[in-house]
Design a protein around this motif. Structure first.
Motif, mmCIF file in Angstrom:
data_model
loop_
_atom_site.group_PDB
_atom_site.id
_atom_site.type_symbol
_atom_site.label_atom_id
_atom_site.label_comp_id
_atom_site.label_asym_id
_atom_site.label_seq_id
_atom_site.Cartn_x
_atom_site.Cartn_y
_atom_site.Cartn_z
ATOM 1 N N UNK A 1 -2.300 8.260 6.873
ATOM 2 C CA UNK A 1 -3.122 8.384 8.081
ATOM 3 C C UNK A 1 -4.118 7.227 8.179
ATOM 4 N N UNK A 2 -4.741 6.886 7.054
ATOM 5 C CA UNK A 2 -5.715 5.797 7.050
ATOM 6 C C UNK A 2 -5.053 4.471 7.395
ATOM 7 N N UNK A 3 -3.848 4.217 6.852
ATOM 8 C CA UNK A 3 -3.131 2.979 7.158
ATOM 9 C C UNK A 3 -2.753 2.906 8.640
ATOM 10 N N UNK B 1 -6.238 2.352 10.662
ATOM 11 C CA UNK B 1 -6.966 1.099 10.455
ATOM 12 C C UNK B 1 -6.094 -0.144 10.499
ATOM 13 N N UNK B 2 -4.780 -0.011 10.290
ATOM 14 C CA UNK B 2 -3.906 -1.189 10.210
ATOM 15 C C UNK B 2 -2.849 -1.191 11.316
ATOM 16 N N UNK B 3 -1.934 -0.241 11.261
ATOM 17 C CA UNK B 3 -0.808 -0.254 12.191
ATOM 18 C C UNK B 3 -1.256 -0.033 13.636
ATOM 19 N N UNK B 4 -2.187 0.902 13.848
ATOM 20 C CA UNK B 4 -2.659 1.194 15.199
ATOM 21 C C UNK B 4 -3.271 -0.025 15.875
ATOM 22 N N UNK B 5 -4.305 -0.646 15.281
ATOM 23 C CA UNK B 5 -4.894 -1.849 15.889
ATOM 24 C C UNK B 5 -3.890 -2.990 16.060
ATOM 25 N N UNK B 6 -2.969 -3.142 15.105
ATOM 26 C CA UNK B 6 -1.955 -4.199 15.204
ATOM 27 C C UNK B 6 -1.063 -3.980 16.425
ATOM 28 N N UNK C 1 0.826 -1.210 0.000
ATOM 29 C CA UNK C 1 0.000 0.000 0.000
ATOM 30 C C UNK C 1 0.860 1.260 0.000
ATOM 31 N N UNK C 2 1.945 1.235 0.787
ATOM 32 C CA UNK C 2 2.861 2.379 0.797
ATOM 33 C C UNK C 2 3.584 2.528 -0.547
ATOM 34 N N UNK C 3 4.058 1.411 -1.091
ATOM 35 C CA UNK C 3 4.753 1.461 -2.378
ATOM 36 C C UNK C 3 3.810 1.914 -3.489
ATOM 37 N N UNK C 4 2.537 1.524 -3.375
ATOM 38 C CA UNK C 4 1.567 1.903 -4.395
ATOM 39 C C UNK C 4 1.374 3.397 -4.520
#
Length: 354
Positions: free
Chosen positions: A191-193, A196-201, A163-166
């Motif tokens: 911010x969305x990543x 929704x992803x890194x924070x919950x992980x 997603x970052x590379x995209x």
């Protein structure tokens, strides 16, 4: 006579009981596939409930709810040492990212040349090329990898990395393939990543580290799959609510067939290549490769298309392949989970060669 009748009744009851047990076992084993079919049916019956702005508010409940819970579950389930070990496997990550951003676009480019020669709608072909340039999503590949007993940490890392590379690669790839580019909303995507992803992980990992809670007694895997069914339902609600396609029934049918063929070919290719290197990739890593290297993001893809082709009368035709690709990749993945799970188990038991 009575004894014979009683024996016959017992035999019929026994057979009926066996059939019920087999049916229950079948439903228990394939409940996820049945759930996918029911999700699609309900979406077709009442698409307004799960579409954007509908009663279920998927722009919030899916984007910030379901996806966040999926990665919170991952954070609770994964061992921290497994995460750090996965980070060092650069050959695995390199394979997935090269397949995602180079192999699929190149293959689709040559395949599109053949389709153009065969008379397929040129705007649908442009839509296929656009799909090929898209980065991976951050939810479906992770859930399907976990459901198939694949390497979940690999799926998470490469979904986030892709997603970052995209953000950088997708506009460049679109410039090369279509001669058009756009500015991807860098800050909003990051911010969305994080939310929704890194924070919950990270929260899941912190809970795991500072408490004894490991999700005992809670079917975390089933919860993740149910959340994916919710995502499938809302995705199809949006699909069924899209009326302004501007395409004939033949064009729509051709698009569906082409998207399915492309996905099957890419999944087969990724499996064939990765499974031939057992010293590099374990069976569980091959499962992660199959999903992470072939899935494409609708969340990032649709905004890019709307920016690139805003005002174009052919926007709906270009968008159609991506709208089809997203639910199709989840359906195909759901259909494969049981077989892949059995394959991973058999490989671990050394019943089958990798």
């Amino acid at each position: 006579m009575k004894f014979a009748e009683i024996s016959k009744m017992k035999s019929q009851t026994s057979k009926k009981g066996h059939r019920n047990v087999r049916l229950q076992d079948l439903l228990r084993k394939h409940w996820f596939i049945l759930g996918i079919l029911l999700s699609i049916i309900f979406a077709a019956i009442a698409p307004n409930i799960g579409t954007k702005g509908g009663v279920l508010k998927p722009e919030y409940t899916v984007k910030y709810g379901a996806v966040s819970v999926i990665f919170l579950i991952s954070g609770l389930s994964l061992k921290t040492e497994d995460i750090f070990q996965t980070l060092t496997q650069y050959k695995l990550h390199l394979f997935i990212q090269i397949f995602t951003f180079i192999v699929i676009p190149v293959f689709t480019h040559f395949w599109s040349s053949i389709l153009l020669f065969l008379g397929v709608n040129s705007w649908i072909i442009k839509g296929m090329l656009t799909v090929a340039c898209m980065p991976p999503p951050v939810s479906s590949a992770v859930i399907l990898t976990r459901a198939s007993h694949g390497n979940e940490t690999t799926a998470i890392f490469n979904s986030v990395l892709g997603s970052f590379l995209g953000i950088l690669i997708t506009p460049l790839a679109l410039l090369i393939t279509l001669g058009s580019t756009t500015v991807v909303p860098l800050v909003n995507t990051i911010i969305q990543l994080i939310i929704t992803v890194l924070g919950p992980l990270v929260i899941g990992q912190l809970i795991r580290k500072f408490s004894k809670f490991r999700g005992h007694g809670i079917p975390l895997n089933n919860i993740g799959q149910i959340l994916l069914l919710f995502i499938i339902y809302t995705t199809f609600c949006d699909t069924f609510m899209t009326h302004e396609m501007g395409l004939s029934a033949i064009d729509i049918l051709v698009t569906i067939v082409l998207v399915l063929v492309l996905q099957i070919l890419m999944m087969a290719m990724s499996y064939s290549i990765a499974s031939n290197f057992p010293k590099l990739f374990s069976p569980s890593e091959v499962v992660a490769i199959i999903f992470c290297s072939t899935h494409k993001s609708l969340t990032l893809g649709i905004p890019i298309l709307r920016i690139m082709f805003h005002g174009y009368s052919h926007l709906s035709q270009i968008s159609l392949p991506l709208l089809v690709y997203h639910p199709a990749q989840i359906i195909l993945g759901g259909l494969m989970t049981t077989q892949l799970k059995d394959w991973v188990r058999d490989c671990r038991n050394k019943r089958l060669p990798v």
